[in-house]
Write an enzyme that holds these catalytic residues in place. Structure first.
Site, PDB file in Angstrom:
ATOM      1  N   GLU A 111       0.828  -1.211   0.000  1.00 41.25           N
ATOM      2  CA  GLU A 111       0.000   0.000   0.000  1.00 41.25           C
ATOM      3  C   GLU A 111       0.861   1.259   0.000  1.00 41.25           C
ATOM      4  OE1 GLU A 111      -2.121  -1.384   3.540  1.00 41.25           O
ATOM      5  OE2 GLU A 111      -3.986  -1.109   2.444  1.00 41.25           O
ATOM      6  N   GLU A 131      -3.386  -9.517   4.272  1.00 43.05           N
ATOM      7  CA  GLU A 131      -4.205  -9.174   5.448  1.00 43.05           C
ATOM      8  C   GLU A 131      -5.248 -10.239   5.786  1.00 43.05           C
ATOM      9  OE1 GLU A 131      -3.290  -7.095   3.097  1.00 43.05           O
ATOM     10  OE2 GLU A 131      -2.652  -5.205   3.984  1.00 43.05           O
TER      11      GLU A 131
HETATM   12  N1  DAK Z   1       5.809  -6.772  11.726  1.00 40.25           N
HETATM   13  C1  DAK Z   1       6.731  -6.860  12.726  1.00 40.25           C
HETATM   14  N2  DAK Z   1       7.909  -7.510  12.591  1.00 40.25           N
HETATM   15  C2  DAK Z   1       8.164  -8.077  11.409  1.00 40.25           C
HETATM   16  C3  DAK Z   1       7.261  -8.023  10.323  1.00 40.25           C
HETATM   17  C4  DAK Z   1       6.021  -7.327  10.516  1.00 40.25           C
HETATM   18  N3  DAK Z   1       5.101  -7.178   9.553  1.00 40.25           N
HETATM   19  N4  DAK Z   1       7.796  -8.700   9.278  1.00 40.25           N
HETATM   20  C5  DAK Z   1       8.994  -9.154   9.699  1.00 40.25           C
HETATM   21  N5  DAK Z   1       9.220  -8.781  10.974  1.00 40.25           N
HETATM   22  C6  DAK Z   1      10.391  -9.070  11.788  1.00 40.25           C
HETATM   23  C7  DAK Z   1      10.445 -10.566  12.136  1.00 40.25           C
HETATM   24  O1  DAK Z   1       9.625 -10.837  13.261  1.00 40.25           O
HETATM   25  C8  DAK Z   1      11.925 -10.736  12.425  1.00 40.25           C
HETATM   26  O2  DAK Z   1      12.193 -10.217  13.697  1.00 40.25           O
HETATM   27  P1  DAK Z   1      13.206 -10.993  14.713  1.00 40.25           P
HETATM   28  O3  DAK Z   1      12.619 -12.348  14.885  1.00 40.25           O
HETATM   29  O4  DAK Z   1      14.539 -11.013  13.962  1.00 40.25           O
HETATM   30  O5  DAK Z   1      13.194 -10.146  15.932  1.00 40.25           O
HETATM   31  C9  DAK Z   1      12.585  -9.797  11.415  1.00 40.25           C
HETATM   32  O6  DAK Z   1      11.585  -8.865  11.045  1.00 40.25           O
HETATM   33  C10 DAK Z   1      13.050 -10.517  10.156  1.00 40.25           C
HETATM   34  O7  DAK Z   1      11.955 -11.236   9.633  1.00 40.25           O
HETATM   35  P2  DAK Z   1      12.106 -12.732   9.076  1.00 40.25           P
HETATM   36  O8  DAK Z   1      13.132 -13.483   9.842  1.00 40.25           O
HETATM   37  O9  DAK Z   1      10.731 -13.309   9.001  1.00 40.25           O
HETATM   38  O10 DAK Z   1      12.680 -12.452   7.609  1.00 40.25           O
HETATM   39  P3  DAK Z   1      12.531 -13.378   6.321  1.00 40.25           P
HETATM   40  O11 DAK Z   1      13.425 -12.777   5.290  1.00 40.25           O
HETATM   41  O12 DAK Z   1      12.721 -14.827   6.661  1.00 40.25           O
HETATM   42  O13 DAK Z   1      11.001 -13.232   5.851  1.00 40.25           O
HETATM   43  C11 DAK Z   1       9.015 -11.976   5.289  1.00 40.25           C
HETATM   44  C12 DAK Z   1      10.561 -12.012   5.314  1.00 40.25           C
HETATM   45  C13 DAK Z   1       8.613 -10.546   4.884  1.00 40.25           C
HETATM   46  C14 DAK Z   1       8.472 -12.971   4.254  1.00 40.25           C
HETATM   47  C15 DAK Z   1       8.435 -12.374   6.687  1.00 40.25           C
HETATM   48  O14 DAK Z   1       9.119 -11.591   7.686  1.00 40.25           O
HETATM   49  C16 DAK Z   1       6.966 -12.133   6.805  1.00 40.25           C
HETATM   50  O15 DAK Z   1       6.143 -12.905   6.325  1.00 40.25           O
HETATM   51  N6  DAK Z   1       6.624 -11.037   7.521  1.00 40.25           N
HETATM   52  C17 DAK Z   1       5.226 -10.742   7.813  1.00 40.25           C
HETATM   53  C18 DAK Z   1       4.522 -10.174   6.592  1.00 40.25           C
HETATM   54  C19 DAK Z   1       3.131  -9.746   6.941  1.00 40.25           C
HETATM   55  O16 DAK Z   1       2.228 -10.581   7.171  1.00 40.25           O
HETATM   56  N7  DAK Z   1       2.981  -8.452   7.073  1.00 40.25           N
HETATM   57  C20 DAK Z   1       1.734  -7.845   7.617  1.00 40.25           C
HETATM   58  C21 DAK Z   1       0.739  -7.684   6.517  1.00 40.25           C
HETATM   59  S1  DAK Z   1      -0.798  -7.103   7.152  1.00 40.25           S
HETATM   60  C22 DAK Z   1      -5.168  -1.230   9.128  1.00 40.25           C
HETATM   61  C23 DAK Z   1      -3.962  -0.629   8.822  1.00 40.25           C
HETATM   62  C24 DAK Z   1      -2.948  -1.373   8.277  1.00 40.25           C
HETATM   63  C25 DAK Z   1      -3.101  -2.724   8.027  1.00 40.25           C
HETATM   64  C26 DAK Z   1      -4.305  -3.334   8.309  1.00 40.25           C
HETATM   65  C27 DAK Z   1      -5.355  -2.590   8.855  1.00 40.25           C
HETATM   66  N8  DAK Z   1      -6.228  -0.464   9.662  1.00 40.25           N
HETATM   67  C28 DAK Z   1      -6.058   0.964   9.825  1.00 40.25           C
HETATM   68  C29 DAK Z   1      -7.498  -1.053   9.961  1.00 40.25           C
HETATM   69  C30 DAK Z   1      -1.983  -3.435   7.475  1.00 40.25           C
HETATM   70  C31 DAK Z   1      -1.870  -4.741   7.588  1.00 40.25           C
HETATM   71  C32 DAK Z   1      -0.681  -5.412   7.072  1.00 40.25           C
HETATM   72  O17 DAK Z   1       0.290  -4.855   6.633  1.00 40.25           O
END
Ligand code: DAK
Length: 214
Positions: A111, A131
Site C-alpha cells: 500500500e 491481510e
Molecule cells: N511486523 C513486525 N515484525 C516483522 C514483520 C512485521 N510485519 N515482518 C517481519 N518482521 C520481523 C520478524 O519478526 C523478524 O524479527 P526478529 O525475529 O529477527 O526479531 C525480522 O523482522 C526478520 O523477519 P524474518 O526473519 O521473518 O525475515 P525473512 O526474510 O525470513 O522473511 C518476510 C521475510 C517478509 C516474508 C516475513 O518476515 C513475513 O512474512 N513477515 C510478515 C509479513 C506480513 O504478514 N505483514 C503484515 C501484513 S498485514 C489497518 C492498517 C494497516 C493494516 C491493516 C489494517 N487499519 C487501519 C485497519 C496493514 C496490515 C498489514 O500490513
C-alpha cells in the site's frame, strides 16, 4: 533513534527506510517519522521529486504485526488515522514520489508503494496483500488505491487470495512501471527522479494534480 535517512541533492529528495530490526514494518513511531520526513521535504521549495527506497533487503514487510497485537482501541484508532494521513500525504504532495521496491512489499508495504506516483522494482521484488490471512482487511488504501491502479479484478485477486505477485506479474498488471535487475534498481531509480527534476517544476506539479483529480 530514527529509522529514516533523508537528504536532498539537486532538487531530488531521498527518503530511505531503514527500520532494520523489523524489515521496515510500519509501527506508530515509524509512521510518525515518515510523516515528519515528508513534511520537511514538502516545506523545501527546491525539492522537485522524491525517491523512497530502502537499504534493507525488503522494501517493507507491512504493518508491524507485533505492535498491532498489543493495541487497545484508542491506539488502533490512532494508528489508523496516522497511517492513512501519511499515505494520503504521499499521494497529495505537490511533487512526484517514486518508490524503488526491492524484496517484499507486503500488506501496508504494498500500500505504501501504491500511494506513490510511480513504482519501479527489482526483478526479485514481490508484492502481496496478506491481510485476510491475519483476519483483517488492508487498512491503508489497499482496497481503494490498488483497485484504481490495477483494476478491480487484479486487486480482488491479490486481496482475496493473499498470494504473492512477482515483479514481472506486477508489471503486467500495471502495479509497477518498470522492472530492473536488482543491482541496477537504485541507479535507474535515481535516473528516473533526476529526469523528473530536470523538467519545469510548475508543469510537473500541475500534471500530477491533473492526473490525480481527473
Ligand atoms: N511486523 C513486525 N515484525 C516483522 C514483520 C512485521 N510485519 N515482518 C517481519 N518482521 C520481523 C520478524 O519478526 C523478524 O524479527 P526478529 O525475529 O529477527 O526479531 C525480522 O523482522 C526478520 O523477519 P524474518 O526473519 O521473518 O525475515 P525473512 O526474510 O525470513 O522473511 C518476510 C521475510 C517478509 C516474508 C516475513 O518476515 C513475513 O512474512 N513477515 C510478515 C509479513 C506480513 O504478514 N505483514 C503484515 C501484513 S498485514 C489497518 C492498517 C494497516 C493494516 C491493516 C489494517 N487499519 C487501519 C485497519 C496493514 C496490515 C498489514 O500490513
Amino acid at each position: 533513534m530514527t529509522s529514516i535517512a533523508v537528504d536532498c541533492v539537486d532538487g531530488v529528495g531521498h527518503l530511505q527506510l531503514n527500520r532494520a530490526n523489523a524489515l521496515n514494518a510500519l509501527d506508530l513511531q515509524f509512521c510518525t517519522e515518515i510523516d515528519d520526513a515528508l513534511l520537511a521535504l514538502d516545506a523545501r521549495e527546491d525539492v522537485r521529486a522524491i525517491l523512497i527506497s530502502t537499504s534493507l533487503k525488503h522494501f517493507c514487510a507491512g504493518a508491524d504485526i507485533r505492535e498491532m497485537l498489543s493495541f487497545d482501541c484508542q491506539q488502533a484508532y490512532e494508528f489508523s488515522i496516522r497511517g492513512n494521513r501519511v499515505f494520503r500525504k504521499l499521494e497529495t504532495l505537490l511533487v512526484p514520489v517514486v518508490a524503488a521496491v526491492n524484496g517484499y512489499a507486503l500488506g501496508a508495504g504494498c500500500e505504501l508503494a501504491a500511494a506513490c506516483d510511480l513504482r519501479i522494482a527489482s526483478d526479485t521484488a514481490s508484492f502481496g496483500q496478506p491481510e485476510v490471512t491475519l483476519g483483517i482487511t488492508p487498512g491503508f488504501g489497499g482496497t481503494q488505491r490498488l483497485a484504481r491502479l490495477i483494476g478491480t479484478q487484479n486487486a480482488k485477486d491479490m486481496i482475496f487470495t493473499a498470494r504473492r505477485v512477482s515483479a514481472f506479474e506486477a508489471q503486467a498488471m500495471g502495479l509497477i512501471s518498470h522492472t530492473y535487475p536488482a543491482d541496477r534498481l537504485m541507479s535507474r531509480a535515481v535516473e528516473t527522479v533526476e529526469q523528473i527534476a530536470k523538467n519545469v517544476p510548475f508543469a510537473v506539479r500541475a500534471c500530477k494534480a491533473a492526473v490525480n483529480e481527473g
